[in-house]
Design a protein around this motif. Sequence first.
Motif, PDB file in Angstrom:
ATOM      1  N   ALA A 116       0.820  -1.216   0.000  1.00 14.30           N
ATOM      2  CA  ALA A 116       0.000   0.000   0.000  1.00 14.30           C
ATOM      3  C   ALA A 116       0.854   1.267   0.000  1.00 14.30           C
ATOM      4  O   ALA A 116       0.429   2.305  -0.515  1.00 14.30           O
ATOM      5  CB  ALA A 116      -0.932  -0.010   1.210  1.00 14.30           C
ATOM      6  N   ASP A 117       2.064   1.185   0.562  1.00 16.53           N
ATOM      7  CA  ASP A 117       2.943   2.359   0.595  1.00 16.53           C
ATOM      8  C   ASP A 117       3.939   2.387  -0.564  1.00 16.53           C
ATOM      9  O   ASP A 117       4.930   3.102  -0.539  1.00 16.53           O
ATOM     10  CB  ASP A 117       3.677   2.460   1.942  1.00 16.53           C
ATOM     11  N   GLY A 118       3.664   1.590  -1.611  1.00 21.17           N
ATOM     12  CA  GLY A 118       4.441   1.695  -2.834  1.00 21.17           C
ATOM     13  C   GLY A 118       5.782   0.998  -2.837  1.00 21.17           C
ATOM     14  O   GLY A 118       6.724   1.459  -3.494  1.00 21.17           O
ATOM     15  N   LYS A 119       5.901  -0.123  -2.133  1.00 18.97           N
ATOM     16  CA  LYS A 119       7.115  -0.935  -2.151  1.00 18.97           C
ATOM     17  C   LYS A 119       6.789  -2.310  -2.748  1.00 18.97           C
ATOM     18  O   LYS A 119       5.645  -2.603  -3.109  1.00 18.97           O
ATOM     19  CB  LYS A 119       7.688  -1.104  -0.741  1.00 18.97           C
ATOM     20  N   VAL A 120       7.790  -3.175  -2.840  1.00 18.70           N
ATOM     21  CA  VAL A 120       7.609  -4.532  -3.357  1.00 18.70           C
ATOM     22  C   VAL A 120       7.704  -5.521  -2.202  1.00 18.70           C
ATOM     23  O   VAL A 120       8.600  -5.412  -1.356  1.00 18.70           O
ATOM     24  CB  VAL A 120       8.693  -4.878  -4.413  1.00 18.70           C
ATOM     25  N   VAL A 121       6.785  -6.479  -2.159  1.00 18.04           N
ATOM     26  CA  VAL A 121       6.895  -7.567  -1.193  1.00 18.04           C
ATOM     27  C   VAL A 121       7.066  -8.876  -1.977  1.00 18.04           C
ATOM     28  O   VAL A 121       6.382  -9.110  -2.977  1.00 18.04           O
ATOM     29  CB  VAL A 121       5.684  -7.625  -0.227  1.00 18.04           C
ATOM     30  N   PHE A 122       8.011  -9.691  -1.533  1.00 15.85           N
ATOM     31  CA  PHE A 122       8.383 -10.930  -2.226  1.00 15.85           C
ATOM     32  C   PHE A 122       7.971 -12.132  -1.385  1.00 15.85           C
ATOM     33  O   PHE A 122       8.248 -12.179  -0.190  1.00 15.85           O
ATOM     34  CB  PHE A 122       9.897 -10.953  -2.467  1.00 15.85           C
ATOM     35  N   TYR A 123       7.309 -13.090  -2.030  1.00 14.28           N
ATOM     36  CA  TYR A 123       6.877 -14.319  -1.363  1.00 14.28           C
ATOM     37  C   TYR A 123       7.509 -15.518  -2.073  1.00 14.28           C
ATOM     38  O   TYR A 123       7.424 -15.638  -3.300  1.00 14.28           O
ATOM     39  CB  TYR A 123       5.360 -14.505  -1.442  1.00 14.28           C
ATOM     40  N   ALA A 124       8.118 -16.399  -1.297  1.00 16.57           N
ATOM     41  CA  ALA A 124       8.553 -17.707  -1.795  1.00 16.57           C
ATOM     42  C   ALA A 124       8.163 -18.703  -0.716  1.00 16.57           C
ATOM     43  O   ALA A 124       8.906 -18.944   0.240  1.00 16.57           O
ATOM     44  CB  ALA A 124      10.049 -17.724  -2.068  1.00 16.57           C
ATOM     45  N   VAL A 125       6.990 -19.287  -0.861  1.00 14.55           N
ATOM     46  CA  VAL A 125       6.414 -20.164   0.159  1.00 14.55           C
ATOM     47  C   VAL A 125       6.437 -21.605  -0.346  1.00 14.55           C
ATOM     48  O   VAL A 125       6.053 -21.884  -1.481  1.00 14.55           O
ATOM     49  CB  VAL A 125       4.963 -19.730   0.484  1.00 14.55           C
ATOM     50  N   GLY A 126       6.925 -22.516   0.508  1.00 14.36           N
ATOM     51  CA  GLY A 126       6.960 -23.930   0.156  1.00 14.36           C
ATOM     52  C   GLY A 126       8.203 -24.355  -0.592  1.00 14.36           C
ATOM     53  O   GLY A 126       8.233 -25.440  -1.179  1.00 14.36           O
ATOM     54  N   TYR A 127       9.246 -23.546  -0.563  1.00  9.85           N
ATOM     55  CA  TYR A 127      10.472 -23.858  -1.292  1.00  9.85           C
ATOM     56  C   TYR A 127      11.618 -24.243  -0.349  1.00  9.85           C
ATOM     57  O   TYR A 127      12.783 -24.028  -0.668  1.00  9.85           O
ATOM     58  CB  TYR A 127      10.876 -22.676  -2.178  1.00  9.85           C
ATOM     59  N   GLY A 128      11.274 -24.844   0.776  1.00 14.08           N
ATOM     60  CA  GLY A 128      12.305 -25.269   1.712  1.00 14.08           C
ATOM     61  C   GLY A 128      13.252 -26.310   1.144  1.00 14.08           C
ATOM     62  O   GLY A 128      14.417 -26.398   1.545  1.00 14.08           O
ATOM     63  N   ASP A 129      12.753 -27.102   0.178  1.00 11.41           N
ATOM     64  CA  ASP A 129      13.600 -28.117  -0.450  1.00 11.41           C
ATOM     65  C   ASP A 129      14.365 -27.562  -1.642  1.00 11.41           C
ATOM     66  O   ASP A 129      15.107 -28.282  -2.309  1.00 11.41           O
ATOM     67  CB  ASP A 129      12.747 -29.320  -0.885  1.00 11.41           C
ATOM     68  N   THR A 130      14.187 -26.286  -1.936  1.00 10.34           N
ATOM     69  CA  THR A 130      14.909 -25.627  -3.028  1.00 10.34           C
ATOM     70  C   THR A 130      15.506 -24.337  -2.465  1.00 10.34           C
ATOM     71  O   THR A 130      14.989 -23.236  -2.697  1.00 10.34           O
ATOM     72  CB  THR A 130      13.949 -25.299  -4.201  1.00 10.34           C
ATOM     73  N   PRO A 131      16.567 -24.460  -1.688  1.00  9.48           N
ATOM     74  CA  PRO A 131      17.051 -23.293  -0.931  1.00  9.48           C
ATOM     75  C   PRO A 131      17.638 -22.170  -1.770  1.00  9.48           C
ATOM     76  O   PRO A 131      17.638 -21.012  -1.344  1.00  9.48           O
ATOM     77  CB  PRO A 131      18.101 -23.893   0.000  1.00  9.48           C
ATOM     78  N   TYR A 132      18.159 -22.511  -2.971  1.00 14.44           N
ATOM     79  CA  TYR A 132      18.803 -21.492  -3.784  1.00 14.44           C
ATOM     80  C   TYR A 132      18.115 -21.414  -5.145  1.00 14.44           C
ATOM     81  O   TYR A 132      18.005 -22.418  -5.862  1.00 14.44           O
ATOM     82  CB  TYR A 132      20.293 -21.794  -3.949  1.00 14.44           C
ATOM     83  N   PHE A 133      17.672 -20.227  -5.490  1.00 12.44           N
ATOM     84  CA  PHE A 133      16.925 -20.061  -6.741  1.00 12.44           C
ATOM     85  C   PHE A 133      16.947 -18.611  -7.175  1.00 12.44           C
ATOM     86  O   PHE A 133      17.338 -17.719  -6.411  1.00 12.44           O
ATOM     87  CB  PHE A 133      15.475 -20.536  -6.574  1.00 12.44           C
ATOM     88  N   GLN A 134      16.535 -18.377  -8.402  1.00 10.26           N
ATOM     89  CA  GLN A 134      16.425 -17.013  -8.902  1.00 10.26           C
ATOM     90  C   GLN A 134      15.134 -16.845  -9.694  1.00 10.26           C
ATOM     91  O   GLN A 134      14.696 -17.759 -10.391  1.00 10.26           O
ATOM     92  CB  GLN A 134      17.639 -16.607  -9.734  1.00 10.26           C
ATOM     93  N   VAL A 135      14.537 -15.678  -9.534  1.00 11.13           N
ATOM     94  CA  VAL A 135      13.281 -15.351 -10.182  1.00 11.13           C
ATOM     95  C   VAL A 135      13.542 -14.201 -11.152  1.00 11.13           C
ATOM     96  O   VAL A 135      13.932 -13.102 -10.737  1.00 11.13           O
ATOM     97  CB  VAL A 135      12.215 -14.941  -9.142  1.00 11.13           C
TER      98      VAL A 135
END
Length: 201
Positions: A116-135
Amino acid sequence: MKRIYLLSFVLIFVLVLSSCGLFNPGSNGAKVRTNVNIIDPYGNKLFVEGTINGLPLKADKTGVYVEGKIEAIKEIKLGEGIRDVFSMEPPELDKDAITIFLEKKADKFIRLYRTADGKVVFYAVGYGDTPYFQVWLKEPLASSFRTELNPNQILLAGNYLVGVGKGLGDKGLGISPNEIVVKLNIPATKAPQIAKFEEVK
């Protein structure tokens, strides 16, 4: 005679100015609005495309709102795929605000939304078995951001990429690898769109 003409001119001038609202600024003041709080399970206030009773959601420096007074909630539509990952609790309406609480619906997802205040929020839920990744994103971010998530993971964001890599052993935010939710200090006018996900081994 000249005095009558002068008096008539002054009266006309005053009438014109008053019709513009210069002597009554409140008559053309702020429009009626109903504030809207869309709160995710982690306490973040979000802004997504959508409507309430057909009125489009908007955002300014004070938060999310719809123009007009909402007396009763008849219909809420939230876009940007938010209903795919979150369910919506029955909304609460008080005299000048609507509050919508979201609950986690999907067990595994990656999303970016605008707050709401104009920032970005990032969610990565359920990726405990994939600890390193890039989006990879479809458009570049407005700036960059870095934070330690936990001793084993670090988050880096900038340009077209949000990545989670190997940590430096610092406690950081103490975030679980299986439920990464971070508000990035990156300004945004809309939610960044994901182009692709890649696991890093």
